[in-house]
Design a protein around this motif. Structure first.
Motif, PDB file in Angstrom:
ATOM      1  N   VAL A   1      47.160  43.153  37.063  1.00  0.00           N
ATOM      2  CA  VAL A   1      46.573  42.092  37.890  1.00  0.00           C
ATOM      3  C   VAL A   1      47.668  41.407  38.708  1.00  0.00           C
ATOM      4  O   VAL A   1      47.504  41.142  39.908  1.00  0.00           O
ATOM      5  CB  VAL A   1      45.835  41.067  37.016  1.00  0.00           C
ATOM      6  CG1 VAL A   1      45.370  39.869  37.845  1.00  0.00           C
ATOM      7  CG2 VAL A   1      44.632  41.718  36.331  1.00  0.00           C
TER       8      VAL A   1
ATOM      9  N   PHE B   1      35.673  41.152  38.360  1.00  0.00           N
ATOM     10  CA  PHE B   1      36.664  40.961  37.306  1.00  0.00           C
ATOM     11  C   PHE B   1      36.057  41.459  35.996  1.00  0.00           C
ATOM     12  O   PHE B   1      35.073  40.902  35.517  1.00  0.00           O
ATOM     13  CB  PHE B   1      37.023  39.480  37.142  1.00  0.00           C
ATOM     14  CG  PHE B   1      37.910  38.923  38.229  1.00  0.00           C
ATOM     15  CD1 PHE B   1      38.325  39.698  39.287  1.00  0.00           C
ATOM     16  CD2 PHE B   1      38.331  37.603  38.172  1.00  0.00           C
ATOM     17  CE1 PHE B   1      39.145  39.186  40.284  1.00  0.00           C
ATOM     18  CE2 PHE B   1      39.151  37.071  39.147  1.00  0.00           C
ATOM     19  CZ  PHE B   1      39.561  37.862  40.210  1.00  0.00           C
TER      20      PHE B   1
ATOM     21  N   THR C   1      40.360  35.795  29.066  1.00  0.00           N
ATOM     22  CA  THR C   1      41.430  36.720  29.483  1.00  0.00           C
ATOM     23  C   THR C   1      42.077  36.330  30.812  1.00  0.00           C
ATOM     24  O   THR C   1      42.807  37.122  31.396  1.00  0.00           O
ATOM     25  CB  THR C   1      40.883  38.158  29.580  1.00  0.00           C
ATOM     26  OG1 THR C   1      39.656  38.167  30.319  1.00  0.00           O
ATOM     27  CG2 THR C   1      40.634  38.736  28.200  1.00  0.00           C
TER      28      THR C   1
ATOM     29  N   LYS D   1      40.494  35.137  33.766  1.00  0.00           N
ATOM     30  CA  LYS D   1      39.763  35.409  35.006  1.00  0.00           C
ATOM     31  C   LYS D   1      39.656  34.166  35.891  1.00  0.00           C
ATOM     32  O   LYS D   1      39.806  34.260  37.110  1.00  0.00           O
ATOM     33  CB  LYS D   1      38.370  35.964  34.680  1.00  0.00           C
ATOM     34  CG  LYS D   1      38.412  37.302  33.940  1.00  0.00           C
ATOM     35  CD  LYS D   1      37.036  37.913  33.723  1.00  0.00           C
ATOM     36  CE  LYS D   1      36.207  37.148  32.729  1.00  0.00           C
ATOM     37  NZ  LYS D   1      36.769  37.205  31.343  1.00  0.00           N
ATOM     38  N   SER D   2      39.418  33.007  35.301  1.00  0.00           N
ATOM     39  CA  SER D   2      39.331  31.772  36.090  1.00  0.00           C
ATOM     40  C   SER D   2      40.679  31.425  36.718  1.00  0.00           C
ATOM     41  O   SER D   2      40.751  31.004  37.879  1.00  0.00           O
ATOM     42  CB  SER D   2      38.846  30.605  35.217  1.00  0.00           C
ATOM     43  OG  SER D   2      37.529  30.811  34.781  1.00  0.00           O
TER      44      SER D   2
ATOM     45  N   LEU E   1      32.904  31.983  41.779  1.00  0.00           N
ATOM     46  CA  LEU E   1      33.145  32.799  40.594  1.00  0.00           C
ATOM     47  C   LEU E   1      31.888  32.769  39.726  1.00  0.00           C
ATOM     48  O   LEU E   1      31.518  31.732  39.182  1.00  0.00           O
ATOM     49  CB  LEU E   1      34.343  32.265  39.817  1.00  0.00           C
ATOM     50  CG  LEU E   1      34.741  33.002  38.537  1.00  0.00           C
ATOM     51  CD1 LEU E   1      35.128  34.443  38.830  1.00  0.00           C
ATOM     52  CD2 LEU E   1      35.886  32.281  37.834  1.00  0.00           C
TER      53      LEU E   1
ATOM     54  N   ASP F   1      29.941  33.919  36.499  1.00  0.00           N
ATOM     55  CA  ASP F   1      30.080  34.441  35.145  1.00  0.00           C
ATOM     56  C   ASP F   1      28.821  35.212  34.769  1.00  0.00           C
ATOM     57  O   ASP F   1      27.725  34.665  34.791  1.00  0.00           O
ATOM     58  CB  ASP F   1      30.302  33.274  34.174  1.00  0.00           C
ATOM     59  CG  ASP F   1      30.545  33.734  32.755  1.00  0.00           C
ATOM     60  OD1 ASP F   1      31.069  34.845  32.579  1.00  0.00           O
ATOM     61  OD2 ASP F   1      30.201  32.985  31.826  1.00  0.00           O
TER      62      ASP F   1
ATOM     63  N   ALA G   1      32.329  38.118  37.291  1.00  0.00           N
ATOM     64  CA  ALA G   1      33.237  38.257  36.160  1.00  0.00           C
ATOM     65  C   ALA G   1      32.465  38.401  34.864  1.00  0.00           C
ATOM     66  O   ALA G   1      31.511  37.669  34.604  1.00  0.00           O
ATOM     67  CB  ALA G   1      34.161  37.042  36.083  1.00  0.00           C
TER      68      ALA G   1
ATOM     69  N   SER H   1      38.057  45.819  42.205  1.00  0.00           N
ATOM     70  CA  SER H   1      37.833  45.339  40.841  1.00  0.00           C
ATOM     71  C   SER H   1      39.184  45.188  40.149  1.00  0.00           C
ATOM     72  O   SER H   1      40.139  45.920  40.438  1.00  0.00           O
ATOM     73  CB  SER H   1      36.941  46.299  40.049  1.00  0.00           C
ATOM     74  OG  SER H   1      37.577  47.551  39.876  1.00  0.00           O
TER      75      SER H   1
ATOM     76  N   PHE I   1      40.871  42.978  33.188  1.00  0.00           N
ATOM     77  CA  PHE I   1      41.551  41.953  32.403  1.00  0.00           C
ATOM     78  C   PHE I   1      41.536  42.385  30.936  1.00  0.00           C
ATOM     79  O   PHE I   1      40.512  42.292  30.263  1.00  0.00           O
ATOM     80  CB  PHE I   1      40.854  40.600  32.573  1.00  0.00           C
ATOM     81  CG  PHE I   1      41.037  39.989  33.926  1.00  0.00           C
ATOM     82  CD1 PHE I   1      41.872  38.901  34.109  1.00  0.00           C
ATOM     83  CD2 PHE I   1      40.376  40.511  35.038  1.00  0.00           C
ATOM     84  CE1 PHE I   1      42.051  38.336  35.361  1.00  0.00           C
ATOM     85  CE2 PHE I   1      40.547  39.955  36.294  1.00  0.00           C
ATOM     86  CZ  PHE I   1      41.389  38.868  36.460  1.00  0.00           C
TER      87      PHE I   1
END
Length: 273
Positions: free
Chosen positions: A31, A65, A71, A73-74, A112, A114, A142, A165, A168
Protein backbone atom coordinates in the motif's frame (compact mmCIF):
# COMPACT_ATOMS: atom_id res chain seq x y z
CA UNK A 1 -16.22 2.23 11.42
CA UNK A 2 -19.10 4.55 12.41
CA UNK A 3 -22.21 4.74 10.24
CA UNK A 4 -21.39 8.35 9.48
CA UNK A 5 -18.15 10.18 10.18
CA UNK A 6 -16.79 13.38 8.72
CA UNK A 7 -13.05 14.04 8.90
CA UNK A 8 -11.88 17.59 8.30
CA UNK A 9 -8.60 19.37 8.95
CA UNK A 10 -7.67 22.83 10.18
CA UNK A 11 -4.47 23.20 8.18
CA UNK A 12 -4.02 22.77 4.45
CA UNK A 13 -1.67 19.78 3.99
CA UNK A 14 1.68 20.00 2.29
CA UNK A 15 3.32 17.23 0.31
CA UNK A 16 6.05 16.94 2.95
CA UNK A 17 3.39 16.44 5.64
CA UNK A 18 1.76 13.66 3.65
CA UNK A 19 5.10 11.98 2.93
CA UNK A 20 5.76 11.85 6.68
CA UNK A 21 2.34 10.29 7.23
CA UNK A 22 3.10 7.61 4.65
CA UNK A 23 6.46 6.87 6.27
CA UNK A 24 4.79 6.48 9.68
CA UNK A 25 2.34 3.80 8.48
CA UNK A 26 3.00 0.48 10.20
CA UNK A 27 3.12 -2.53 7.86
CA UNK A 28 1.16 -2.34 4.58
CA UNK A 29 4.31 -2.34 2.44
CA UNK A 30 2.53 -2.69 -0.92
CA UNK A 31 0.00 0.00 0.00
CA UNK A 32 2.83 2.38 0.87
CA UNK A 33 4.47 1.67 -2.50
CA UNK A 34 1.28 2.74 -4.30
CA UNK A 35 0.99 5.91 -2.19
CA UNK A 36 4.61 6.77 -2.93
CA UNK A 37 3.93 6.39 -6.67
CA UNK A 38 1.18 9.01 -6.41
CA UNK A 39 3.59 11.29 -4.54
CA UNK A 40 6.13 10.89 -7.36
CA UNK A 41 3.47 11.86 -9.93
CA UNK A 42 2.61 15.01 -7.98
CA UNK A 43 6.30 15.95 -7.73
CA UNK A 44 6.68 15.42 -11.48
CA UNK A 45 3.63 17.59 -12.19
CA UNK A 46 4.97 20.35 -9.92
CA UNK A 47 8.27 20.18 -11.79
CA UNK A 48 6.51 20.56 -15.15
CA UNK A 49 4.43 23.46 -13.85
CA UNK A 50 7.59 25.25 -12.67
CA UNK A 51 8.70 25.28 -16.33
CA UNK A 52 5.33 26.64 -17.42
CA UNK A 53 4.28 23.37 -18.99
CA UNK A 54 0.53 22.86 -19.04
CA UNK A 55 -0.45 20.37 -16.36
CA UNK A 56 -3.93 18.85 -16.50
CA UNK A 57 -5.08 17.50 -13.12
CA UNK A 58 -6.07 13.85 -13.37
CA UNK A 59 -9.70 12.94 -12.88
CA UNK A 60 -10.55 11.43 -9.50
CA UNK A 61 -10.75 7.67 -9.62
CA UNK A 62 -12.54 5.13 -7.47
CA UNK A 63 -10.96 2.30 -5.53
CA UNK A 64 -11.62 -0.87 -3.56
CA UNK A 65 -9.87 -1.49 -0.24
CA UNK A 66 -9.81 -5.21 0.59
CA UNK A 67 -9.14 -6.17 4.18
CA UNK A 68 -10.47 -6.97 7.62
CA UNK A 69 -11.37 -4.45 10.30
CA UNK A 70 -8.59 -2.39 11.84
CA UNK A 71 -6.07 -2.79 9.02
CA UNK A 72 -5.60 0.93 8.31
CA UNK A 73 -8.14 1.53 5.55
CA UNK A 74 -9.45 4.78 7.07
CA UNK A 75 -5.92 6.07 7.62
CA UNK A 76 -4.95 5.41 4.00
CA UNK A 77 -8.20 6.99 2.76
CA UNK A 78 -7.33 10.20 4.61
CA UNK A 79 -3.86 10.21 3.07
CA UNK A 80 -5.31 9.62 -0.41
CA UNK A 81 -7.73 12.50 0.10
CA UNK A 82 -4.81 14.82 0.74
CA UNK A 83 -2.85 13.48 -2.23
CA UNK A 84 -5.81 13.83 -4.61
CA UNK A 85 -6.36 17.37 -3.32
CA UNK A 86 -2.70 18.30 -3.79
CA UNK A 87 -2.74 16.87 -7.32
CA UNK A 88 -5.77 19.00 -8.22
CA UNK A 89 -8.01 15.95 -8.68
CA UNK A 90 -10.40 16.87 -5.88
CA UNK A 91 -11.64 20.25 -4.60
CA UNK A 92 -11.44 19.08 -0.98
CA UNK A 93 -9.45 16.64 1.11
CA UNK A 94 -12.22 15.86 3.57
CA UNK A 95 -13.17 12.22 4.13
CA UNK A 96 -16.73 11.10 4.75
CA UNK A 97 -17.07 7.60 6.19
CA UNK A 98 -20.39 5.80 5.93
CA UNK A 99 -22.02 2.41 5.38
CA UNK A 100 -24.62 1.37 2.84
CA UNK A 101 -27.30 2.10 5.44
CA UNK A 102 -25.85 5.55 6.04
CA UNK A 103 -26.40 8.86 4.29
CA UNK A 104 -24.58 9.18 0.96
CA UNK A 105 -23.37 12.71 1.53
CA UNK A 106 -20.47 14.06 -0.51
CA UNK A 107 -18.15 16.95 0.09
CA UNK A 108 -15.94 16.92 -2.96
CA UNK A 109 -13.36 14.73 -1.26
CA UNK A 110 -13.29 11.04 -0.37
CA UNK A 111 -16.42 8.98 0.29
CA UNK A 112 -15.32 5.87 2.17
CA UNK A 113 -18.09 3.26 2.17
CA UNK A 114 -17.77 0.45 4.70
CA UNK A 115 -19.23 -2.72 3.20
CA UNK A 116 -20.90 -5.34 5.37
CA UNK A 117 -22.81 -8.41 4.21
CA UNK A 118 -25.89 -7.22 6.10
CA UNK A 119 -25.75 -3.77 4.51
CA UNK A 120 -26.59 -4.76 0.93
CA UNK A 121 -29.04 -2.23 -0.49
CA UNK A 122 -29.51 -1.86 -4.26
CA UNK A 123 -30.88 1.70 -3.95
CA UNK A 124 -27.83 2.82 -1.98
CA UNK A 125 -25.58 1.29 -4.63
CA UNK A 126 -27.39 3.35 -7.27
CA UNK A 127 -26.70 6.46 -5.19
CA UNK A 128 -23.02 5.52 -5.07
CA UNK A 129 -22.89 5.11 -8.84
CA UNK A 130 -24.46 8.54 -9.33
CA UNK A 131 -21.84 10.08 -7.04
CA UNK A 132 -19.06 8.30 -8.92
CA UNK A 133 -20.25 9.71 -12.22
CA UNK A 134 -20.14 13.32 -10.97
CA UNK A 135 -16.29 13.45 -11.04
CA UNK A 136 -16.13 15.55 -7.86
CA UNK A 137 -15.74 12.76 -5.32
CA UNK A 138 -13.51 9.72 -5.12
CA UNK A 139 -15.50 6.74 -3.82
CA UNK A 140 -13.74 3.95 -1.96
CA UNK A 141 -15.50 0.69 -1.08
CA UNK A 142 -13.82 -0.99 1.89
CA UNK A 143 -14.42 -4.39 3.42
CA UNK A 144 -13.42 -8.01 3.47
CA UNK A 145 -13.27 -9.91 0.20
CA UNK A 146 -16.48 -11.89 0.77
CA UNK A 147 -18.55 -8.80 1.51
CA UNK A 148 -17.11 -6.90 -1.44
CA UNK A 149 -17.78 -9.78 -3.86
CA UNK A 150 -21.40 -9.98 -2.73
CA UNK A 151 -21.79 -6.23 -3.16
CA UNK A 152 -20.37 -6.23 -6.66
CA UNK A 153 -22.72 -9.04 -7.71
CA UNK A 154 -25.70 -6.97 -6.61
CA UNK A 155 -25.04 -4.33 -9.27
CA UNK A 156 -23.23 -5.28 -12.47
CA UNK A 157 -22.47 -1.63 -13.31
CA UNK A 158 -20.68 -0.98 -10.04
CA UNK A 159 -17.41 -2.86 -10.54
CA UNK A 160 -16.83 -1.13 -13.91
CA UNK A 161 -16.33 2.19 -12.12
CA UNK A 162 -13.44 1.06 -9.92
CA UNK A 163 -9.98 1.69 -11.33
CA UNK A 164 -7.79 0.15 -8.66
CA UNK A 165 -7.78 -2.03 -5.57
CA UNK A 166 -5.48 -2.19 -2.55
CA UNK A 167 -4.99 -5.22 -0.31
CA UNK A 168 -4.77 -4.55 3.44
CA UNK A 169 -3.19 -7.54 5.15
CA UNK A 170 -3.76 -8.41 8.80
CA UNK A 171 -1.16 -7.01 11.17
CA UNK A 172 1.45 -9.32 12.64
CA UNK A 173 2.10 -9.38 16.39
CA UNK A 174 5.22 -7.27 15.78
CA UNK A 175 3.24 -4.69 13.84
CA UNK A 176 0.55 -4.54 16.54
CA UNK A 177 3.34 -4.00 19.06
CA UNK A 178 4.63 -1.07 17.01
CA UNK A 179 1.11 0.39 16.81
CA UNK A 180 0.85 0.17 20.60
CA UNK A 181 4.15 2.02 20.97
CA UNK A 182 3.13 4.68 18.44
CA UNK A 183 -0.19 5.16 20.23
CA UNK A 184 1.56 5.80 23.51
CA UNK A 185 4.14 8.11 21.95
CA UNK A 186 1.60 10.24 20.08
CA UNK A 187 -1.30 10.94 22.44
CA UNK A 188 -3.90 13.57 21.65
CA UNK A 189 -5.16 16.07 24.20
CA UNK A 190 -8.37 14.09 24.70
CA UNK A 191 -6.66 10.71 25.04
CA UNK A 192 -7.68 8.65 28.09
CA UNK A 193 -4.04 7.57 28.22
CA UNK A 194 -2.65 11.10 28.36
CA UNK A 195 0.19 11.33 30.88
CA UNK A 196 0.89 7.59 30.81
CA UNK A 197 3.87 5.93 29.15
CA UNK A 198 5.37 2.50 28.59
CA UNK A 199 8.41 1.65 30.69
CA UNK A 200 11.71 0.33 29.31
CA UNK A 201 10.55 -3.29 29.49
CA UNK A 202 7.97 -2.66 26.76
CA UNK A 203 10.19 -3.20 23.74
CA UNK A 204 8.69 -4.14 20.39
CA UNK A 205 9.88 -7.75 20.71
CA UNK A 206 8.59 -8.10 24.27
CA UNK A 207 5.18 -6.65 23.44
CA UNK A 208 4.88 -8.84 20.34
CA UNK A 209 5.67 -11.93 22.42
CA UNK A 210 3.00 -11.00 24.97
CA UNK A 211 0.39 -10.43 22.23
CA UNK A 212 1.18 -13.86 20.77
CA UNK A 213 0.86 -15.48 24.19
CA UNK A 214 -2.16 -13.64 25.62
CA UNK A 215 -4.33 -12.99 22.57
CA UNK A 216 -5.58 -15.26 19.80
CA UNK A 217 -4.76 -15.31 16.11
CA UNK A 218 -8.45 -15.46 15.22
CA UNK A 219 -9.29 -12.36 17.27
CA UNK A 220 -6.30 -10.39 16.00
CA UNK A 221 -7.19 -11.19 12.39
CA UNK A 222 -10.77 -9.98 12.92
CA UNK A 223 -10.02 -6.73 14.74
CA UNK A 224 -6.32 -5.94 14.18
CA UNK A 225 -5.55 -2.39 15.39
CA UNK A 226 -9.07 -1.99 16.81
CA UNK A 227 -7.79 -4.07 19.72
CA UNK A 228 -5.07 -1.62 20.68
CA UNK A 229 -7.10 1.03 22.54
CA UNK A 230 -8.85 -1.53 24.73
CA UNK A 231 -5.57 -3.31 25.44
CA UNK A 232 -3.98 -0.07 26.65
CA UNK A 233 -7.00 1.05 28.68
CA UNK A 234 -7.09 -2.34 30.40
CA UNK A 235 -3.33 -2.08 31.09
CA UNK A 236 -3.85 1.37 32.61
CA UNK A 237 -6.70 0.07 34.79
CA UNK A 238 -4.57 -2.88 35.98
CA UNK A 239 -1.67 -0.53 36.82
CA UNK A 240 -3.92 1.72 38.92
CA UNK A 241 -5.42 -1.28 40.70
CA UNK A 242 -1.95 -2.77 41.33
CA UNK A 243 -0.47 0.36 42.91
CA UNK A 244 -3.71 1.48 44.54
CA UNK A 245 -3.49 5.06 43.30
CA UNK A 246 -3.24 7.26 40.20
CA UNK A 247 0.29 8.40 41.01
CA UNK A 248 2.15 5.81 38.93
CA UNK A 249 2.11 6.58 35.20
CA UNK A 250 4.57 4.04 33.79
CA UNK A 251 2.94 0.93 32.34
CA UNK A 252 5.14 -2.13 32.73
CA UNK A 253 5.26 -5.18 30.50
CA UNK A 254 3.34 -7.06 33.19
CA UNK A 255 0.63 -4.41 33.24
CA UNK A 256 0.44 -4.55 29.46
CA UNK A 257 0.23 -8.35 29.49
CA UNK A 258 -2.77 -8.19 31.82
CA UNK A 259 -4.31 -5.48 29.66
CA UNK A 260 -3.93 -7.61 26.55
CA UNK A 261 -5.36 -10.65 28.35
CA UNK A 262 -8.37 -8.72 29.68
CA UNK A 263 -9.07 -6.98 26.36
CA UNK A 264 -8.90 -10.35 24.61
CA UNK A 265 -11.47 -11.83 26.98
CA UNK A 266 -13.79 -8.83 26.53
CA UNK A 267 -13.77 -9.09 22.74
CA UNK A 268 -14.03 -12.88 22.73
CA UNK A 269 -17.27 -12.59 24.70
CA UNK A 270 -18.58 -9.80 22.46
CA UNK A 271 -17.82 -11.76 19.29
CA UNK A 272 -18.74 -15.15 20.77
CA UNK A 273 -15.35 -16.63 19.92
Amino acid sequence: MPIFAYSTYEDIPTLDDVKREITSIVGLREVKVQLEKIVDKIISAEHDASYSFRVVPPKPFHMVFIGNAGTGKSTVARILGKLFYLSGSLPSYNVIETGLRGKMETGGGILLVDIDEQDLDSKKLEECISIMDEDETSVIFAGNRTALNQTMKLNKELYKRFSASLQFDNFTCEELAMIIQNKMNDQGEDSQLRGFELDASCTTDNIAKVIAEESSEELCSQLNAYLVDQMLLEAKAFLQKRVGSNSETKISLGDLAMGIRNATQIYKKLLCL
